[in-house]
Scaffold this motif. Structure first.
Motif, PDB file in Angstrom:
ATOM      1  N   PRO A  80       0.803  -1.229   0.000  1.00 56.05           N
ATOM      2  CA  PRO A  80       0.000   0.000   0.000  1.00 56.05           C
ATOM      3  C   PRO A  80       0.833   1.274   0.000  1.00 56.05           C
ATOM      4  O   PRO A  80       0.499   2.245  -0.689  1.00 56.05           O
ATOM      5  N   ALA A  81       1.925   1.300   0.757  1.00 57.94           N
ATOM      6  CA  ALA A  81       2.774   2.491   0.797  1.00 57.94           C
ATOM      7  C   ALA A  81       3.398   2.768  -0.562  1.00 57.94           C
ATOM      8  O   ALA A  81       3.515   3.920  -0.986  1.00 57.94           O
ATOM      9  N   THR A  82       3.779   1.704  -1.272  1.00 60.43           N
ATOM     10  CA  THR A  82       4.366   1.867  -2.605  1.00 60.43           C
ATOM     11  C   THR A  82       3.338   2.427  -3.581  1.00 60.43           C
ATOM     12  O   THR A  82       3.649   3.294  -4.405  1.00 60.43           O
ATOM     13  N   VAL A  83       2.113   1.940  -3.493  1.00 61.42           N
ATOM     14  CA  VAL A  83       1.051   2.430  -4.378  1.00 61.42           C
ATOM     15  C   VAL A  83       0.807   3.916  -4.131  1.00 61.42           C
ATOM     16  O   VAL A  83       0.664   4.705  -5.074  1.00 61.42           O
ATOM     17  N   LEU A  84       0.777   4.326  -2.871  1.00 55.44           N
ATOM     18  CA  LEU A  84       0.588   5.738  -2.550  1.00 55.44           C
ATOM     19  C   LEU A  84       1.762   6.575  -3.046  1.00 55.44           C
ATOM     20  O   LEU A  84       1.574   7.696  -3.539  1.00 55.44           O
ATOM     21  N   GLN A  85       2.960   6.054  -2.913  1.00 54.37           N
ATOM     22  CA  GLN A  85       4.140   6.795  -3.353  1.00 54.37           C
ATOM     23  C   GLN A  85       4.147   6.952  -4.875  1.00 54.37           C
ATOM     24  O   GLN A  85       4.439   8.035  -5.396  1.00 54.37           O
ATOM     25  N   ARG A  86       3.790   5.886  -5.593  1.00 45.78           N
ATOM     26  CA  ARG A  86       3.808   5.928  -7.058  1.00 45.78           C
ATOM     27  C   ARG A  86       2.568   6.610  -7.627  1.00 45.78           C
ATOM     28  O   ARG A  86       2.570   7.054  -8.750  1.00 45.78           O
ATOM     29  N   ARG A  87       1.488   6.596  -6.833  1.00 46.85           N
ATOM     30  CA  ARG A  87       0.221   7.214  -7.229  1.00 46.85           C
ATOM     31  C   ARG A  87      -0.437   6.498  -8.404  1.00 46.85           C
ATOM     32  O   ARG A  87      -1.191   7.087  -9.167  1.00 46.85           O
ATOM     33  N   TYR A  88      -0.150   5.219  -8.543  1.00 47.89           N
ATOM     34  CA  TYR A  88      -0.853   4.405  -9.537  1.00 47.89           C
ATOM     35  C   TYR A  88      -0.797   2.945  -9.110  1.00 47.89           C
ATOM     36  O   TYR A  88       0.019   2.552  -8.282  1.00 47.89           O
ATOM     37  N   ASP A  90      -2.800  -1.255 -10.313  1.00 44.44           N
ATOM     38  CA  ASP A  90      -3.890  -1.960 -10.969  1.00 44.44           C
ATOM     39  C   ASP A  90      -4.932  -2.359  -9.934  1.00 44.44           C
ATOM     40  O   ASP A  90      -4.899  -1.888  -8.789  1.00 44.44           O
ATOM     41  N   CYS A  91      -5.875  -3.207 -10.312  1.00 39.65           N
ATOM     42  CA  CYS A  91      -7.002  -3.496  -9.420  1.00 39.65           C
ATOM     43  C   CYS A  91      -6.573  -4.171  -8.122  1.00 39.65           C
ATOM     44  O   CYS A  91      -7.076  -3.835  -7.050  1.00 39.65           O
ATOM     45  N   LYS A  92      -5.624  -5.092  -8.197  1.00 39.23           N
ATOM     46  CA  LYS A  92      -5.201  -5.770  -6.960  1.00 39.23           C
ATOM     47  C   LYS A  92      -4.418  -4.822  -6.058  1.00 39.23           C
ATOM     48  O   LYS A  92      -4.494  -4.923  -4.831  1.00 39.23           O
ATOM     49  N   ASP A  93      -3.665  -3.892  -6.668  1.00 38.31           N
ATOM     50  CA  ASP A  93      -2.939  -2.899  -5.877  1.00 38.31           C
ATOM     51  C   ASP A  93      -3.912  -1.956  -5.171  1.00 38.31           C
ATOM     52  O   ASP A  93      -3.757  -1.647  -3.980  1.00 38.31           O
ATOM     53  N   GLN A  94      -4.928  -1.496  -5.897  1.00 39.74           N
ATOM     54  CA  GLN A  94      -5.897  -0.572  -5.310  1.00 39.74           C
ATOM     55  C   GLN A  94      -6.765  -1.263  -4.272  1.00 39.74           C
ATOM     56  O   GLN A  94      -7.097  -0.684  -3.233  1.00 39.74           O
ATOM     57  N   ALA A  95      -7.131  -2.517  -4.531  1.00 41.34           N
ATOM     58  CA  ALA A  95      -7.930  -3.262  -3.556  1.00 41.34           C
ATOM     59  C   ALA A  95      -7.148  -3.459  -2.262  1.00 41.34           C
ATOM     60  O   ALA A  95      -7.686  -3.308  -1.159  1.00 41.34           O
ATOM     61  N   THR A  96      -5.875  -3.793  -2.381  1.00 43.56           N
ATOM     62  CA  THR A  96      -5.042  -4.002  -1.196  1.00 43.56           C
ATOM     63  C   THR A  96      -4.863  -2.701  -0.422  1.00 43.56           C
ATOM     64  O   THR A  96      -4.907  -2.688   0.822  1.00 43.56           O
ATOM     65  N   LEU A  97      -4.697  -1.603  -1.126  1.00 44.78           N
ATOM     66  CA  LEU A  97      -4.588  -0.303  -0.464  1.00 44.78           C
ATOM     67  C   LEU A  97      -5.866   0.052   0.280  1.00 44.78           C
ATOM     68  O   LEU A  97      -5.819   0.510   1.426  1.00 44.78           O
ATOM     69  N   LEU A  98      -7.021  -0.173  -0.347  1.00 46.51           N
ATOM     70  CA  LEU A  98      -8.287   0.143   0.328  1.00 46.51           C
ATOM     71  C   LEU A  98      -8.451  -0.701   1.583  1.00 46.51           C
ATOM     72  O   LEU A  98      -8.901  -0.205   2.626  1.00 46.51           O
ATOM     73  N   VAL A  99      -8.090  -1.971   1.510  1.00 48.01           N
ATOM     74  CA  VAL A  99      -8.143  -2.838   2.687  1.00 48.01           C
ATOM     75  C   VAL A  99      -7.276  -2.256   3.798  1.00 48.01           C
ATOM     76  O   VAL A  99      -7.680  -2.196   4.967  1.00 48.01           O
ATOM     77  N   ALA A 100      -6.074  -1.806   3.454  1.00 53.50           N
ATOM     78  CA  ALA A 100      -5.166  -1.233   4.455  1.00 53.50           C
ATOM     79  C   ALA A 100      -5.765   0.003   5.109  1.00 53.50           C
ATOM     80  O   ALA A 100      -5.701   0.164   6.335  1.00 53.50           O
ATOM     81  N   LEU A 101      -6.371   0.888   4.317  1.00 54.25           N
ATOM     82  CA  LEU A 101      -6.964   2.107   4.863  1.00 54.25           C
ATOM     83  C   LEU A 101      -8.111   1.782   5.812  1.00 54.25           C
ATOM     84  O   LEU A 101      -8.231   2.380   6.891  1.00 54.25           O
ATOM     85  N   LEU A 102      -8.944   0.832   5.431  1.00 51.56           N
ATOM     86  CA  LEU A 102     -10.092   0.478   6.265  1.00 51.56           C
ATOM     87  C   LEU A 102      -9.656  -0.189   7.564  1.00 51.56           C
ATOM     88  O   LEU A 102     -10.258   0.029   8.622  1.00 51.56           O
ATOM     89  N   ARG A 103      -8.615  -0.969   7.502  1.00 53.60           N
ATOM     90  CA  ARG A 103      -8.138  -1.628   8.727  1.00 53.60           C
ATOM     91  C   ARG A 103      -7.574  -0.630   9.726  1.00 53.60           C
ATOM     92  O   ARG A 103      -7.683  -0.832  10.932  1.00 53.60           O
ATOM     93  N   VAL A 104      -6.977   0.447   9.233  1.00 55.45           N
ATOM     94  CA  VAL A 104      -6.522   1.498  10.143  1.00 55.45           C
ATOM     95  C   VAL A 104      -7.705   2.053  10.923  1.00 55.45           C
ATOM     96  O   VAL A 104      -7.593   2.382  12.115  1.00 55.45           O
ATOM     97  N   ALA A 105      -8.871   2.118  10.267  1.00 53.17           N
ATOM     98  CA  ALA A 105     -10.088   2.633  10.910  1.00 53.17           C
ATOM     99  C   ALA A 105     -10.799   1.564  11.738  1.00 53.17           C
ATOM    100  O   ALA A 105     -11.877   1.821  12.281  1.00 53.17           O
TER     101      ALA A 105
END
Length: 206
Positions: A80-88, A90-105
């Motif tokens: 997730p940190a790499t996706v945020l740093q690169r700002r792009y 694919d679907c599995k990268d974005q899905a994993t990032l969303l999971v990470a954000l929700l788990r923080v909450a």
């Protein structure tokens, strides 16, 4: 936004497949920290659906879709940190990032794999990753929410038509079988908008 066909296959049952791929995803989730971004994006939001919607907005604002279809990136999501740093991503990268954000909450969420329609669905009698071509997110709770981060015009809890009614594998240690994604009903297509308009009074001149 399709995921390249996952070439990696695991023998055994759907439970084995889910556990094996969950180990890959969880390793990537544990390899980075997105707490600061999540807290900034979700500040002042407490309702469960509102939190999911806010996380989705932040992801779509800061991350664009780009397919990554070579090497290990065909199967393994970026952290997730790499996706945020690169700002792009694919679907599995974005899905994993969303999971990470929700788990923080404090919201339980998992990546889910499916084969988008129209066309043949995954064969439930042939466990493996070969037929999946897309990754979305399943948010646990009541009600269960399904989210496609790459479907830019779909709201949180609303799947695009190609994701509806498809067999999905929730990438979690306890998953034992495929589950079917929800299909929209007629009432879901209704949109109500109410406005309060001032009434102007006209006085007739004498």
């Amino acid at each position: 936004s399709p995921l390249p066909h996952l070439a990696l296959s695991f023998g055994g049952s759907w439970k084995d497949v889910a556990a094996a791929y969950a180990a890959i995803v969880e390793k990537q989730l544990g390899a980075s920290n997105v707490t600061a971004f999540a807290r900034q994006s979700l500040a002042g939001v407490h309702d469960r659906l509102a939190v999911v919607a806010a996380a989705l907005r932040a992801l779509r604002r800061d991350v664009r879709y780009t397919g990554v279809e070579f090497g290990n990136a065909e199967i393994i999501p970026w952290t997730p940190a790499t996706v945020l740093q690169r700002r792009y991503g694919d679907c599995k990268d974005q899905a994993t990032l969303l999971v990470a954000l929700l788990r923080v909450a404090g919201i339980e969420a998992h990546v889910a794999l499916l084969a988008t329609g129209p066309g043949p669905d995954v064969d439930p009698d042939l466990p493996g990753l070969g037929r999946f071509n897309h990754a979305i997110v399943r948010v646990a709770g009541e009600p269960t929410l399904w989210v496609d981060p790459t479907a830019r015009y779909a709201r949180a809890g609303e799947l695009p038509f190609v994701d509806q009614g498809r067999l999905a594998l929730v990438v979690a240690e306890g998953s034992e079988s495929l589950v079917r994604t929800p299909e929209a009903i007629a009432a879901d297509n209704r949109y109500d908008e109410r406005q309060r308009l001032p009434v102007l009074a006209f006085h007739q001149c004498p």
